[in-house]
Scaffold this active site. Structure first.
Site, PDB file in Angstrom:
ATOM      1  N   ARG A  18     -86.714 -74.152  61.109  1.00  0.00           N
ATOM      2  CA  ARG A  18     -87.036 -72.721  62.329  1.00  0.00           C
ATOM      3  C   ARG A  18     -88.022 -72.982  62.504  1.00  0.00           C
ATOM      4  O   ARG A  18     -88.744 -72.704  63.706  1.00  0.00           O
ATOM      5  CB  ARG A  18     -86.497 -71.828  61.992  1.00  0.00           C
ATOM      6  CG  ARG A  18     -85.106 -71.948  61.418  1.00  0.00           C
ATOM      7  CD  ARG A  18     -83.936 -70.791  60.686  1.00  0.00           C
ATOM      8  NE  ARG A  18     -84.139 -70.706  59.047  1.00  0.00           N
ATOM      9  CZ  ARG A  18     -84.660 -69.710  58.593  1.00  0.00           C
ATOM     10  NH1 ARG A  18     -84.577 -68.833  58.771  1.00  0.00           N
ATOM     11  NH2 ARG A  18     -84.981 -70.289  57.390  1.00  0.00           N
ATOM     12  N   ASN A  36     -81.108 -69.800  61.343  1.00  0.00           N
ATOM     13  CA  ASN A  36     -79.701 -70.302  60.994  1.00  0.00           C
ATOM     14  C   ASN A  36     -78.117 -70.005  61.185  1.00  0.00           C
ATOM     15  O   ASN A  36     -78.525 -68.792  61.513  1.00  0.00           O
ATOM     16  CB  ASN A  36     -80.419 -70.721  59.031  1.00  0.00           C
ATOM     17  CG  ASN A  36     -80.466 -71.733  58.869  1.00  0.00           C
ATOM     18  OD1 ASN A  36     -81.116 -72.624  59.445  1.00  0.00           O
ATOM     19  ND2 ASN A  36     -81.259 -71.253  57.724  1.00  0.00           N
TER      20      ASN A  36
END
Length: 95
Positions: A18, A36
């Site tokens: 990320r 996520n």
């Protein structure tokens, strides 16, 4: 302007996917978000100029060095006019 929604599967959580996605998107002028998911995949939306978005989709097939990407599902969507790029929290899923 284009928008692509991607779901990345494999060993993609806990490997800075990320954060690296956010910095890569910002470097290419791509707007959107990444998070996520509870099923251990990563979901992202990339919005911007076609070439820049395509570069981010290509990057998602490899991810950061510690990732092991198995699959990337890409869906085209209508742009929403997003600004900036953010890391979103993982959505809660009841047990």
């Amino acid at each position: 302007m284009t928008r692509k929604h991607v779901i990345v599967s494999g060993d993609v959580q806990g490997v800075y996917f990320r954060d690296t996605c956010r910095s890569t998107a910002t470097a290419h002028g791509v707007r959107g978000w990444v998070r996520n998911l509870p099923d251990r995949t990563v979901e992202a939306v990339f919005e911007g100029e076609t070439d820049a978005v395509d570069r981010l989709v290509a990057w998602a097939h490899d991810g950061p060095p510690a990732a092991a990407v198995d699959d990337v599902r890409v869906t085209e969507e209508e742009p929403h006019g997003l600004t900036g790029f953010e890391v979103r929290p993982t959505p809660w899923r009841p047990a």
